[in-house]
Motif scaffolding. Structure first.
Motif, PDB file in Angstrom:
ATOM      1  N   SER A 183     -50.374 -46.117 -27.951  1.00 54.57           N
ATOM      2  CA  SER A 183     -48.917 -46.274 -28.068  1.00 54.57           C
ATOM      3  C   SER A 183     -48.354 -47.248 -27.046  1.00 54.57           C
ATOM      4  O   SER A 183     -47.251 -47.741 -27.198  1.00 54.57           O
ATOM      5  N   ARG A 184     -49.118 -47.532 -26.002  1.00 53.60           N
ATOM      6  CA  ARG A 184     -48.620 -48.410 -24.932  1.00 53.60           C
ATOM      7  C   ARG A 184     -49.306 -49.772 -24.882  1.00 53.60           C
ATOM      8  O   ARG A 184     -48.991 -50.583 -24.010  1.00 53.60           O
ATOM      9  N   ALA A 185     -50.252 -50.031 -25.787  1.00 54.45           N
ATOM     10  CA  ALA A 185     -51.057 -51.260 -25.709  1.00 54.45           C
ATOM     11  C   ALA A 185     -50.176 -52.505 -25.595  1.00 54.45           C
ATOM     12  O   ALA A 185     -50.486 -53.445 -24.859  1.00 54.45           O
ATOM     13  N   ASP A 186     -49.099 -52.502 -26.309  1.00 59.70           N
ATOM     14  CA  ASP A 186     -48.177 -53.627 -26.335  1.00 59.70           C
ATOM     15  C   ASP A 186     -47.536 -53.921 -24.985  1.00 59.70           C
ATOM     16  O   ASP A 186     -47.004 -55.002 -24.767  1.00 59.70           O
ATOM     17  N   LEU A 187     -47.539 -52.922 -24.100  1.00 54.57           N
ATOM     18  CA  LEU A 187     -46.856 -53.082 -22.809  1.00 54.57           C
ATOM     19  C   LEU A 187     -47.823 -53.437 -21.693  1.00 54.57           C
ATOM     20  O   LEU A 187     -47.423 -53.585 -20.549  1.00 54.57           O
ATOM     21  N   LEU A 188     -49.116 -53.516 -22.043  1.00 53.88           N
ATOM     22  CA  LEU A 188     -50.141 -53.739 -21.011  1.00 53.88           C
ATOM     23  C   LEU A 188     -50.585 -55.202 -20.997  1.00 53.88           C
ATOM     24  O   LEU A 188     -50.005 -56.044 -21.676  1.00 53.88           O
ATOM     25  N   SER A 189     -51.662 -55.478 -20.242  1.00 51.06           N
ATOM     26  CA  SER A 189     -52.105 -56.858 -20.061  1.00 51.06           C
ATOM     27  C   SER A 189     -52.767 -57.416 -21.319  1.00 51.06           C
ATOM     28  O   SER A 189     -53.063 -56.682 -22.270  1.00 51.06           O
ATOM     29  N   ALA A 190     -53.033 -58.723 -21.310  1.00 46.61           N
ATOM     30  CA  ALA A 190     -53.510 -59.445 -22.486  1.00 46.61           C
ATOM     31  C   ALA A 190     -54.722 -58.803 -23.189  1.00 46.61           C
ATOM     32  O   ALA A 190     -54.731 -58.718 -24.415  1.00 46.61           O
TER      33      ALA A 190
ATOM     34  N   ILE B 126     -29.519 -45.621 -17.748  1.00 44.07           N
ATOM     35  CA  ILE B 126     -30.925 -46.073 -17.696  1.00 44.07           C
ATOM     36  C   ILE B 126     -31.084 -47.104 -16.578  1.00 44.07           C
ATOM     37  O   ILE B 126     -30.322 -48.075 -16.514  1.00 44.07           O
ATOM     38  N   ARG B 127     -32.073 -46.896 -15.738  1.00 46.14           N
ATOM     39  CA  ARG B 127     -32.331 -47.894 -14.695  1.00 46.14           C
ATOM     40  C   ARG B 127     -33.231 -49.000 -15.254  1.00 46.14           C
ATOM     41  O   ARG B 127     -34.296 -48.717 -15.791  1.00 46.14           O
ATOM     42  N   ILE B 128     -32.790 -50.223 -15.151  1.00 43.89           N
ATOM     43  CA  ILE B 128     -33.576 -51.360 -15.642  1.00 43.89           C
ATOM     44  C   ILE B 128     -33.886 -52.293 -14.480  1.00 43.89           C
ATOM     45  O   ILE B 128     -32.975 -52.720 -13.760  1.00 43.89           O
ATOM     46  N   ASP B 129     -35.180 -52.576 -14.284  1.00 44.99           N
ATOM     47  CA  ASP B 129     -35.590 -53.505 -13.221  1.00 44.99           C
ATOM     48  C   ASP B 129     -36.117 -54.795 -13.846  1.00 44.99           C
ATOM     49  O   ASP B 129     -36.664 -54.768 -14.931  1.00 44.99           O
ATOM     50  N   ARG B 130     -36.025 -55.873 -13.115  1.00 53.04           N
ATOM     51  CA  ARG B 130     -36.540 -57.144 -13.637  1.00 53.04           C
ATOM     52  C   ARG B 130     -38.056 -57.261 -13.504  1.00 53.04           C
ATOM     53  O   ARG B 130     -38.669 -58.142 -14.090  1.00 53.04           O
ATOM     54  N   ASP B 131     -38.662 -56.388 -12.693  1.00 55.59           N
ATOM     55  CA  ASP B 131     -40.096 -56.571 -12.428  1.00 55.59           C
ATOM     56  C   ASP B 131     -40.961 -55.399 -12.894  1.00 55.59           C
ATOM     57  O   ASP B 131     -42.094 -55.253 -12.464  1.00 55.59           O
ATOM     58  N   SER B 132     -40.438 -54.537 -13.752  1.00 55.29           N
ATOM     59  CA  SER B 132     -41.302 -53.437 -14.210  1.00 55.29           C
ATOM     60  C   SER B 132     -41.026 -53.119 -15.677  1.00 55.29           C
ATOM     61  O   SER B 132     -40.352 -52.172 -16.012  1.00 55.29           O
TER      62      SER B 132
ATOM     63  N   GLY C 186     -52.626 -50.658 -14.972  1.00 54.99           N
ATOM     64  CA  GLY C 186     -52.052 -49.954 -13.823  1.00 54.99           C
ATOM     65  C   GLY C 186     -50.798 -49.140 -14.102  1.00 54.99           C
ATOM     66  O   GLY C 186     -50.683 -47.996 -13.650  1.00 54.99           O
ATOM     67  N   PRO C 187     -49.850 -49.692 -14.862  1.00 50.39           N
ATOM     68  CA  PRO C 187     -48.590 -48.960 -15.066  1.00 50.39           C
ATOM     69  C   PRO C 187     -48.752 -47.600 -15.753  1.00 50.39           C
ATOM     70  O   PRO C 187     -47.846 -46.774 -15.687  1.00 50.39           O
ATOM     71  N   MET C 188     -49.924 -47.353 -16.369  1.00 49.06           N
ATOM     72  CA  MET C 188     -50.103 -46.062 -17.063  1.00 49.06           C
ATOM     73  C   MET C 188     -50.627 -44.963 -16.153  1.00 49.06           C
ATOM     74  O   MET C 188     -50.934 -43.869 -16.627  1.00 49.06           O
ATOM     75  N   GLN C 189     -50.760 -45.268 -14.858  1.00 51.03           N
ATOM     76  CA  GLN C 189     -51.461 -44.323 -13.982  1.00 51.03           C
ATOM     77  C   GLN C 189     -50.859 -42.912 -13.966  1.00 51.03           C
ATOM     78  O   GLN C 189     -51.580 -41.919 -13.980  1.00 51.03           O
ATOM     79  N   VAL C 190     -49.539 -42.832 -13.931  1.00 46.35           N
ATOM     80  CA  VAL C 190     -48.907 -41.502 -13.869  1.00 46.35           C
ATOM     81  C   VAL C 190     -49.323 -40.671 -15.083  1.00 46.35           C
ATOM     82  O   VAL C 190     -49.711 -39.497 -14.960  1.00 46.35           O
ATOM     83  N   GLU C 191     -49.269 -41.290 -16.247  1.00 44.58           N
ATOM     84  CA  GLU C 191     -49.579 -40.567 -17.481  1.00 44.58           C
ATOM     85  C   GLU C 191     -51.075 -40.233 -17.545  1.00 44.58           C
ATOM     86  O   GLU C 191     -51.459 -39.121 -17.907  1.00 44.58           O
ATOM     87  N   LEU C 192     -51.928 -41.219 -17.168  1.00 41.49           N
ATOM     88  CA  LEU C 192     -53.381 -40.964 -17.190  1.00 41.49           C
ATOM     89  C   LEU C 192     -53.731 -39.829 -16.235  1.00 41.49           C
ATOM     90  O   LEU C 192     -54.541 -38.955 -16.538  1.00 41.49           O
ATOM     91  N   GLN C 193     -53.071 -39.852 -15.068  1.00 38.38           N
ATOM     92  CA  GLN C 193     -53.344 -38.825 -14.077  1.00 38.38           C
ATOM     93  C   GLN C 193     -52.959 -37.437 -14.591  1.00 38.38           C
ATOM     94  O   GLN C 193     -53.667 -36.460 -14.371  1.00 38.38           O
ATOM     95  N   SER C 194     -51.868 -37.369 -15.325  1.00 36.11           N
ATOM     96  CA  SER C 194     -51.441 -36.061 -15.842  1.00 36.11           C
ATOM     97  C   SER C 194     -52.472 -35.526 -16.843  1.00 36.11           C
ATOM     98  O   SER C 194     -52.670 -34.314 -16.955  1.00 36.11           O
ATOM     99  N   ILE C 195     -53.135 -36.419 -17.555  1.00 36.72           N
ATOM    100  CA  ILE C 195     -54.184 -35.968 -18.483  1.00 36.72           C
ATOM    101  C   ILE C 195     -55.426 -35.524 -17.684  1.00 36.72           C
ATOM    102  O   ILE C 195     -55.981 -34.453 -17.905  1.00 36.72           O
ATOM    103  N   HIS C 196     -55.853 -36.384 -16.733  1.00 38.95           N
ATOM    104  CA  HIS C 196     -57.037 -36.061 -15.912  1.00 38.95           C
ATOM    105  C   HIS C 196     -56.905 -34.701 -15.230  1.00 38.95           C
ATOM    106  O   HIS C 196     -57.865 -33.947 -15.126  1.00 38.95           O
ATOM    107  N   SER C 197     -55.709 -34.420 -14.747  1.00 34.91           N
ATOM    108  CA  SER C 197     -55.570 -33.237 -13.890  1.00 34.91           C
ATOM    109  C   SER C 197     -55.429 -31.926 -14.671  1.00 34.91           C
ATOM    110  O   SER C 197     -55.263 -30.871 -14.066  1.00 34.91           O
ATOM    111  N   MET C 198     -55.499 -31.978 -15.993  1.00 31.37           N
ATOM    112  CA  MET C 198     -55.419 -30.728 -16.761  1.00 31.37           C
ATOM    113  C   MET C 198     -56.609 -29.826 -16.427  1.00 31.37           C
ATOM    114  O   MET C 198     -57.754 -30.247 -16.486  1.00 31.37           O
ATOM    115  N   GLN C 199     -56.303 -28.575 -16.076  1.00 30.00           N
ATOM    116  CA  GLN C 199     -57.369 -27.629 -15.706  1.00 30.00           C
ATOM    117  C   GLN C 199     -57.876 -26.852 -16.903  1.00 30.00           C
ATOM    118  O   GLN C 199     -59.025 -26.436 -16.966  1.00 30.00           O
TER     119      GLN C 199
END
Ligand code: ZN
Length: 683
Positions: free
Chosen positions: A321-328, A436-442, A125-138
């Protein structure tokens, strides 16, 4: 990490790996002496295999842990430091009062990283912004904007090329932009191109791995197979146009000063203005196109590949590049290929190690303050500075005596040596991460924002004066480097602790170990690569032809010697790749030896631990390199690591030092003794 791709650091005495014993955070750093008799193998003959003699006991006592590909003196200290930092972070990660803003920042970052339950819940889920930017390329004209976004959110090396800043190699006082070749998922270009059975097998496994990741992203079996083939085709084309690691050691090959217009003409398929706008890069007054031939191939590739296939490649770069930050499932699949298969590691490292490494990587100077305050007494800084001065003095005297060097070159070499700056322990000015903004839940968002901060920090330097006080390693790092453009040697606090630098120990092992390391970094300024830069850090030919051939004779002697050393199976050292490190290894210990002799000339040195003072110097030297490594990892490093394997970093040096044979009373026909006329010598 990205820096080193184009800044030609002759960095590092060693790599990082290590062991974990009992799995708990530590309040104290364990002490191990810089010369430990228990680490030796007294049954081995020092004149036949000095490495075995010095490190045999260590190797027996330190089996490679299941979650590591290798273990070493440096690696163990690194893990000890990590465990200590874990203790600090554990304390700071509690939501309690009294934390300073900086402490709150690193504590909350660590807490978010450790929260696997939440990370697993979010899946991809957290990659949605980046995935969307790829999908939306015309069309491919959207590439500039999209890559700009991906680079600033992830890291700058996963999508065809990387961008950054560097000192201009020929005008070292100016910071310029740089575009370098990147975008490969395998460890080196040769993995795509070599035709031996092992590399073919590597490619088959890689294709399976890429397909598995696409299935995790929701593709069907047949879609994933097709995607994986696309990635392999594109990366193979990129690999074919990339310089080899040996070619990249020639700074003339990687310096290509161009204007923005020239970059646009070279790769018109990318909307560079859009990319630079997205990343705030201002390529003024010019930029370095590190590998022009690669960029030419990139243009052809974008022209011939379909938009869908380019999107597939970008998606792969993102998830890889992001595999380490995603789910198991993503983390496990990533481990299966990169760690288990390519490096022979049995078990994933504990989460705390991943999280400590990430804080160190992204907020390292904030964490480093905590480390230095508790662990780096000012007197160590003074002692190391003194040792460095002595070693420079010895080098200066030896430069004066070099038979092969002409007077004019000698003067310039002296000038360069005299202007080498020492950076010891930690930076004078700590980096300010407060924006840098740092949150405990993201966790994912924290990493993205810290990545973006670092990219903007780097690019923000373009056009500004060079910050000579900047460090490219964090204080807890167990490593050191020489930077030719700044002409400085850098020793983080982490590398100046027992069992490397040991204030409790006599001079002999300290000069052999840390003295040798200081000499090593200093000689990098004068190795086959570093010698091409002058004292101001500029790439400039300051050598006469005769001087070059005098130098080359010694360098070739070292290349020939190391090319005869076997790494594993049929793989020998690629001594064109390791020459700089091998030259620095030899020169460093020679300088340290003479500095030690001068320092102790008036002292009445006595044997200890059954070793004469001279023997203690050499055993102290050798024990920095005690190590063991899995076969898969040896193969990987033979292809990618500019350092020779530890055994040869010791035996390859002592065999060129007649002082060694004398110290151990070796016979003339012993394996560790060369005839005088065969000894390799440069500095
Ligand atoms: Zn080095």
């Amino acid at each position: 990490m990205n820096q080193s791709l184009w800044l030609i650091f002759s960095c590092s005495m060693l790599f990082c790996s290590g062991i974990f014993a009992e799995d708990q955070a530590s309040k104290n750093l364990p002490y191990s002496p810089s010369l430990n008799p228990a680490s030796m193998d007294l049954g081995a003959d020092p004149c036949e295999n000095f490495y075995r003699y010095s490190c045999g006991g260590w190797i027996e006592n330190n089996p490679i842990p299941a979650d590591q590909s290798r273990t070493s003196t440096y690696g163990k200290l690194y893990v000890d430091n990590q465990r200590y930092l874990w203790g600090i972070l554990q304390e700071l990660s509690g939501e309690k009062e009294g934390r300073s803003d900086t402490q709150k920042m690193i504590g909350d970052y660590f807490a978010a990283c450790m929260n696997l339950e939440l990370i697993d819940e979010k899946g991809a889920g957290p990659m949605q912004v980046e995935l969307q930017s790829i999908h939306s390329m015309q069309s491919s004209s959207d590439l500039g904007k999209t890559i700009g976004l991906l680079i600033s959110h992830t890291d700058s090396s996963s999508f065809f090329f990387g961008i950054g800043s560097q000192q201009d190699a020929k005008q070292s006082e100016i910071m310029i932009g740089a575009v370098h070749a990147a975008g490969l998922g395998l460890p080196d270009r040769d993995y795509y191109l070599a035709q031996d059975d092992k590399k073919k097998e590597n490619r088959e496994k890689y294709v399976e791995h890429v397909a598995a990741m696409f299935r995790l992203l929701g593709q069907t079996e047949s879609e994933a197979t097709k995607s994986s083939a696309t990635v392999m085709r594109i990366e193979t084309a990129l690999a074919g146009a990339s310089l080899t690691r040996v070619e990249r050691r020639d700074p003339h090959k990687t310096y290509n000063r161009n204007s923005m217009q020239e970059l646009e003409a070279l790769v018109p398929a990318i909307d560079w203005a859009a990319l630079f706008e997205k990343t705030s890069l201002a390529p003024e007054p010019w930029l370095n196109i590190v590998q022009p031939a690669f960029m030419q191939e990139l243009q052809a590739l974008i022209e011939r590949e379909s938009l869908d296939d380019i999107k597939t490649y970008l998606k792969w770069g993102l998830v890889n590049s992001r595999a380490d930050l995603l789910s198991a499932p993503f983390r496990d699949q990533d481990f299966t290929f990169y760690s288990a298969y390519l490096r022979g590691i049995d078990k994933q490292k504990p989460r705390w190690r991943t999280c400590v490494s990430m804080v160190d990587k992204q907020l390292g100077e904030a964490l480093g303050q905590e480390f230095v305050e508790r662990n780096f007494p000012p007197e160590v800084r003074e002692q190391v500075l003194t040792m460095s001065d002595q070693i420079k003095q010895v080098m200066s005297e030896r430069i004066d005596q070099l038979a092969w060097m002409s007077t004019g070159t000698r003067e310039q070499a002296q000038k360069k040596l005299a202007t080498v700056r020492d950076k010891i322990g930690y930076p004078d000015q700590w980096r300010d991460y407060s924006s840098i903004r740092i949150d405990r839940d993201s966790y994912f968002a924290n990493v993205s924002r810290a990545t973006d901060f670092d990219l903007r920090r780097q690019l923000g330097r373009i056009g500004k004066p060079v910050d000579l006080d900047e460090w490219f390693m964090t204080p807890a790092t167990v490593n050191a480097y020489y930077n030719p453009s700044m002409n400085d040697i850098n020793f983080p606090a982490g590398v100046l602790m027992p069992p490397l630098y040991d204030p409790k120990m006599d001079d002999a092992p300290n000069y052999g170990n840390t003295g040798g390391t200081i000499g090593h970094e200093l000689v990098h300024g004068f190795d086959d690569e570093g010698r091409k830069y002058d004292g101001d850090g500029n790439l400039r030919d300051w050598w006469t032809e005769d001087d070059v051939s005098g130098f080359e004779e010694g360098a070739q002697c070292i290349r020939d010697q190391y090319a005869g050393y076997r790494v594993i199976d049929d793989i020998f050292i690629n001594s064109e790749l390791t020459a700089g490190e091998d030259i620095a290894d030899l020169g460093g210990v020679v300088l340290a030896w003479h500095a030690w002799k001068k320092e102790t000339a008036s002292q009445d040195l006595q044997p200890a631990d059954g070793l004469t003072p001279e023997q203690r110097f050499f055993v102290g030297f050798a024990q920095w390199a005690c190590a063991a490594e899995r076969p898969e990892s040896l193969r990987l490093h033979a292809a990618t690591d500019p350092h020779s394997p530890p055994k040869y970093r010791i035996n390859g040096v002592t065999v060129n030092m007649p002082e060694f044979g004398k110290a151990f009373a070796c016979n003339a026909d012993a394996a560790m003794v060369k005839a005088e006329e065969d000894v390799c010598k440069i500095w």
